[in-house]
Design a protein around this motif. Structure first.
Motif, short mmCIF file in Angstrom:
data_model
loop_
_atom_site.label_atom_id
_atom_site.label_comp_id
_atom_site.label_asym_id
_atom_site.label_seq_id
_atom_site.Cartn_x
_atom_site.Cartn_y
_atom_site.Cartn_z
N TYR A 77 0.82 -1.21 0.00
CA TYR A 77 0.00 0.00 0.00
C TYR A 77 0.86 1.26 0.00
O TYR A 77 1.88 1.34 0.67
N TYR A 89 -7.20 17.86 6.40
CA TYR A 89 -8.28 16.91 6.56
C TYR A 89 -7.82 15.48 6.81
O TYR A 89 -8.64 14.56 6.82
N CYS A 90 -6.51 15.29 7.02
CA CYS A 90 -6.05 13.94 7.39
C CYS A 90 -6.36 13.70 8.86
O CYS A 90 -5.86 14.40 9.72
N ILE A 136 -1.30 13.26 9.59
CA ILE A 136 -0.13 13.13 8.71
C ILE A 136 0.00 14.41 7.89
O ILE A 136 -0.98 14.87 7.31
N ILE A 158 0.62 5.84 -0.95
CA ILE A 158 -0.06 7.00 -1.54
C ILE A 158 0.88 7.57 -2.58
O ILE A 158 2.00 7.98 -2.28
N LEU A 183 -4.42 6.62 -3.75
CA LEU A 183 -4.15 5.45 -2.92
C LEU A 183 -3.95 4.26 -3.85
O LEU A 183 -4.76 4.04 -4.75
N MET A 222 -5.39 11.32 10.69
CA MET A 222 -4.27 10.76 11.43
C MET A 222 -3.17 11.78 11.66
O MET A 222 -2.07 11.44 12.09
N CYS A 248 -1.24 5.78 8.50
CA CYS A 248 -2.29 6.08 7.50
C CYS A 248 -3.33 4.97 7.47
O CYS A 248 -3.01 3.81 7.27
N VAL A 249 -4.59 5.35 7.67
CA VAL A 249 -5.66 4.35 7.67
C VAL A 249 -6.34 4.23 6.31
O VAL A 249 -7.33 3.54 6.17
N GLY A 250 -5.82 4.93 5.32
CA GLY A 250 -6.35 4.76 3.97
C GLY A 250 -7.78 5.23 3.80
O GLY A 250 -8.52 4.67 3.00
N GLY A 272 -8.67 7.87 2.43
CA GLY A 272 -8.80 8.42 1.08
C GLY A 272 -9.30 9.85 1.04
O GLY A 272 -9.55 10.38 -0.04
N ILE A 273 -9.43 10.50 2.18
CA ILE A 273 -9.96 11.86 2.17
C ILE A 273 -8.92 12.85 1.65
O ILE A 273 -9.26 13.83 0.99
N CYS A 274 -7.64 12.59 1.89
CA CYS A 274 -6.63 13.51 1.35
C CYS A 274 -6.74 13.57 -0.17
O CYS A 274 -6.69 14.64 -0.76
S1 SF4 Z 1 -5.62 8.24 3.37
FE1 SF4 Z 1 -4.81 10.32 3.47
S2 SF4 Z 1 -6.19 11.40 4.84
FE2 SF4 Z 1 -6.54 9.21 5.17
S3 SF4 Z 1 -5.16 8.67 6.83
FE3 SF4 Z 1 -4.04 8.27 4.96
S4 SF4 Z 1 -2.89 10.14 4.60
FE4 SF4 Z 1 -4.47 10.65 6.07
#
Ligand code: SF4
Ligand SMILES: Cc1cc2nc3c(=O)[nH]c(=O)nc-3n(C[C@H](O)[C@H](O)[C@H](O)COP(=O)(O)OP(=O)(O)OC[C@H]3O[C@@H](n4cnc5c(N)ncnc54)[C@H](O)[C@@H]3O)c2cc1C
Ligand code: SF4
Ligand code: SF4
Lengths: 434, 407
Positions: B320, B338-339, B343, B322, B377, B341, B360-362, B364-366
């Motif tokens: 995985y 808007y992350c 980051i 980004i 992603l 976590m 990162c929990v993925g 996808g909002i970034c």
């Molecule tokens: S996908 Fe983007 S917004 Fe979501 S946790 Fe990971 S880095 Fe942060």
């Protein structure tokens, strides 16, 4: 110890990138770095002004670096205005602090709104806004609560951003665009018309082929109405003027040692001005690359590159500027836009492959190619989905023919997972440019 | 600038740490205290070997504070359900909590889908979270409970549900649940993590993440983006992995040899109790949710969840990532803001650096909020689908004359 002093005027992206590049090469013992700006204490992202206006971000969120980075990197930030340069003595004069002596100087003062002497603008002491600086944002925010109707002039990117912000705050907006479709500097007539439809679908009163003629003011000097060249009178409490920007160099003309200035500050391909040890970068320069026209670029990406390369030259490397294949991106309300290469004002013998979607009017792709050069692709204009411009520019640089590109278009898609635009559904036609 | 109007100002206030946000924080804290802690008084007194009278007074104190339990015991008959029938176990406070929780995920999820209706990743992800909660987080445990079984959440695994590998619990479970729990925690979770990152669990399945990404959506921007917070996160999350392993290990050791060693027995009881109070009740419950309006939605997930710690390590070495589109970032900062976590995505994007961060929990909002479509992603090893041919190098000299200005 022989410490050099690098002074940078302007804390925009060009100035800060230069400062960081210099610091990555020279330690504190070797170099002192000072960045001077009149606009803000810290570098902020001008491109995100609209998000602060729309409350999706707060002011401090606009700063690309944590504040302690500057202390850590030993970059001195000074909030002041530079008023004079004396290149013989290597000194600059500041409005409030004592003069400073530099070893190398970088002028990265950016651009400011182009001034157009509209009739009545002298009388308007309040209500006329630009949307370029932090102070402009403060100004807009101060006026918004007392505004129910605003007029925005100028069909470019800053204009549409200001329109979107005002709409967010519930202000009724009339958007005056001189041309017959939106943003012909980058969009074909058909694309511009679709974006015009999009703008109207957001309940903006978009008036094409209509210009600002006269500004009316009330007793307090606040804008109260405008008249267009079609003799239409529109009541308004706020007038946004977004008709382009020009180099921020007028203060240099009266300097002790003025550098060469034409439309902008003249630099060669090493970002050297006509003054010794004085360099220029970003929105404020025009670069002589030996072509017919000097190059003026006023976008974020170019300012960033200028700053990095100018810094290398200030450090004594001889790195010539070679602008990469043009690319840019933007967003019109919720429609994303990516472009690469040449897409407008191309020679008459070039053609476009025009791809449209039967039911999604804002999903289009236009691929410009040259039939006289084995169908070589020279540009892409993509609306409504995400594209990897790196692959698009690579195809252009590789001189790939249309057939090659058409078959591999999916490789350049950059949409979110599960959300790839369905390329198979697109309808195609060939457009002539003459 | 805040939109005009009282409602808009209130909306800003509650999502930007205003007085109403603090009020909500205190309310949530009180709720979690009354939910989790009444059970702990008596247990604590016993574990630490208090006198009989202390245990009795702790028990009655806990009983007095257990208002949600009393409410449910009242509610059953009030609705016409005579207690002591087969549905009796359903009328406890955990059913009440489960109902509120599921409603929060369902309503919040519907709003999230409406907000991101143009983004299929968000629609699919949020729908899955809602379904998992309704089926595995709510309906199934209640059905199991009503039918006389101990409730079991198929969507949770050790070490998030640390007691799922406590031997005394395993001993009382049907064999297929024992296998499900062990294989799930030891094999399925990490293997899927290696392929898809931790997101398959943390933003698609887990109920804690589910609540954060639905009900918690309005507060996601409050996460701390500073590098100091990142340093703290690395310290706390790795400590929690160790604590979770130690706790489980001690409980298992005690199960095996406990009878021969009273000291071990006593320390196992104490550590189990402490983990229950601090790890589960305080951190995952009270801190995890009550801090939403103050510190953002993923405080527990980011700093403390041992499962996140393990999955994060797997993610660092998995597929995985980004992907950052080179040179296209305008440093606007929407992604970082808007992350959830915390980051600093912008720090990578503006340096053209594709990245994998353990936390990162993925969600996808970034990628969703980025106005220039810079982020994507991906689960691919190779970031660039385009073959780099010799031609590309040779044609480097071919450069277009840049010819137009953007603004
Ligand atoms: S996908 Fe983007 S917004 Fe979501 S946790 Fe990971 S880095 Fe942060
Ligand atoms: C609203 C808006 C949106 C934009 N969106 C995009 C976009 O989406 N994509 C894109 O590519 N580009 C965009 N741009 C353009 C981009 O922001 C600029 O190209 C870029 O910021 C230029 O950077 P710079 O460092 O050259 O100058 P600037 O950022 O303008 O920095 C110059 C600084 O120097 C200071 N200064 C000037 N004179 C003096 C003096 N005498 N003494 C001290 N300080 C001085 C100024 O106050 C200013 O702070 C946008 C611009 C605006 C206004
Ligand atoms: S971090 Fe832990 S609690 Fe949060 S979503 Fe992941 S597994 Fe669940
Ligand atoms: S949101 Fe996109 S453009 Fe803005 S800083 Fe993040 S990656 Fe860059």
């Amino acid at each position: 110890m022989n410490q050099e002093h690098f002074i940078i005027i302007g804390n925009g992206v060009a100035g800060i990138e230069a400062a960081m590049t210099i610091r990555s090469r020279l330690s504190v013992e070797d170099a002192k770095i000072t960045v001077i700006s009149k606009e803000s204490d810290f570098f902020f992202s001008r491109t995100a002004l609209m998000y602060a206006y729309m409350n999706t971000m707060q002011r401090e969120d606009l700063e690309p670096y944590e504040r302690h980075v500057y202390t850590q990197q030993h970059i001195t930030l000074l909030r002041d205005t530079v008023t004079d340069i004396d290149a013989h003595n290597h000194t600059i004069t500041l409005e409030t602090s004592a003069p400073l002596t530099y070893t190398k100087l970088l002028i990265a003062t950016g651009a400011h709104p182009r001034h157009v002497p509209f009739e009545g603008i002298e009388q308007a002491t309040d209500g006329v806004v630009n949307f370029v600086s932090m102070q402009d944002l403060d100004h807009c925010e101060r006026l918004t609560p007392s505004t129910s109707h605003a007029v925005v002039v100028g069909g470019g990117l800053i204009g549409i951003e200001l329109v979107e912000c005002l709409m967010y705050h519930g202000v009724k907006v009339t958007f005056l665009v001189r041309e017959s479709s939106y943003w012909p500097q980058a969009l074909s007539h058909e694309e511009g018309s679709r974006i015009a439809d999009l703008i109207r679908s957001h309940h903006v009163n978009l008036l094409l082929e209509e210009e600002l003629q006269q500004i009316h003011t009330d007793q307090q000097g606040r804008v109260s109405a405008i008249t267009t060249n079609k003799n239409q009178k529109i009541d308004t409490q706020m007038l946004g003027i977004c008709v382009g920007v020009t180099s921020n160099t007028s203060w240099l003309k009266s300097a002790t040692t003025p550098p060469d200035i034409q439309r902008a500050l003249c630099v060669d391909k090493f970002f050297q001005t006509s003054l010794p040890d004085v360099f220029g970068a970003g929105d404020c320069v025009q670069i002589d690359l030996g072509m017919e026209q000097p190059l003026i670029e006023t976008i974020w990406y170019s300012a960033k590159r200028h700053g990095q390369i100018a810094a290398l030259n200030m450090l004594g490397d001889q790195v010539a500027y070679a602008p990469p294949t043009f690319f840019n991106s933007s967003k019109f309300f919720d429609v994303e836009y990516t472009t690469a290469g040449q897409v407008v004002n191309t020679p008459a013998h070039t053609k476009s492959l025009w791809r449209t979607h039967p039911s999604q009017p804002y999903l289009t792709q236009r691929i410009v190619f040259d039939p006289t050069q084995k169908d070589q692709v020279i540009g892409f204009n993509m609306l409504g989905s995400r594209w990897n411009h790196r692959i698009l520019t690579q195809w252009i640089e590789q001189r790939r023919p249309l057939s090659y590109v058409r078959k591999r278009l999916h490789q350049a898609q950059f949409d979110v997972e599960f959300g790839r635009a369905k390329l198979k559904a697109m309808q195609e036609e060939i457009l002539n440019h003459d | 600038m805040i939109k005009q109007g009282t409602l808009n100002r209130l909306k800003h206030d509650i999502t930007h740490r205003g007085p109403s946000a603090w009020a909500l924080f205190i309310l949530l804290l009180a709720f979690y205290f009354l939910l989790y802690f009444p059970d702990k008084f008596e247990e604590g007194a016993r574990v630490f070997g208090a006198s009989k009278s202390t245990i009795a007074s702790m028990k009655s104190l806990g009983n007095d504070l257990n208002i949600f339990e009393h409410f449910m015991r009242w509610l059953g008959p009030a609705l016409g359900f005579e207690l002591k029938k087969w549905w009796d176990p359903v009328f406890n406070k955990w059913t009440l909590y489960g109902t509120i929780y599921t409603l929060a995920i369902t309503i919040g999820g519907a709003l999230v889908i409406r907000r991101y209706k143009h983004n299929p990743y968000q629609i699919v992800r949020t729908s899955v979270v809602m379904l998992v909660q309704i089926i595995f987080g709510f309906s199934l445990p209640i059905l199991l409970g009503a039918n006389g079984y101990k409730d079991y959440y198929f969507s949770y695994f050790w070490p998030l549900k640390i007691e799922y590998l406590y031997p005394e619990n395993l001993a009382n479970m049907p064999i297929f649940l024992v296998l499900y729990g062990i294989i799930g925690a030891m094999l399925v979770v990490p293997i899927l993590g290696a392929f898809f990152g931790k997101r398959w669990y943390c933003s698609w399945v887990c109920g804690c993440g589910g609540l954060a990404n639905t009900f918690g959506e309005p507060w996601r921007q409050l996460s701390n983006k500073s590098s100091a917070a990142w340093r703290m996160e690395k310290f706390t999350i790795h400590s929690m992995i160790i604590i979770a392993f130690l706790t489980t290990g001690l409980v298992i050791a005690n199960y095996l040899v406990g009878d021969h060693s009273p000291a071990l027995q006593k320390s196992a009881l104490i550590i189990k109790f402490l983990y229950g109070v601090f790890g589960v009740a305080l951190l995952s419950g009270a801190v995890g949710v009550a801090f939403y309006p103050i510190k953002g939605t993923r405080v527990w997930c980011r700093y403390f969840c041992p499962m996140a710690g393990i999955l994060g390590l797997v993610q660092k070495f998995g597929r995985y990532r980004i992907t950052v589109k080179k040179d296209m970032c305008i440093s606007c900062g929407m992604c970082s803001k808007y992350c959830e976590m915390g980051i600093d995505v912008r720090a990578y994007a503006q340096k053209n650096q594709s990245f994998t961060r353990a936390s990162c929990v993925g969600c996808g909002i970034c990628a969703e909020v980025c106005p220039r479509g810079v982020l994507k992603l991906e689960n691919k090893v190779d970031p660039d689908p385009q073959e780099l041919s010799m031609n590309a190098f040779l044609s480097e000299s071919y450069k277009q004359e840049p010819h137009r200005r953007a603004v």
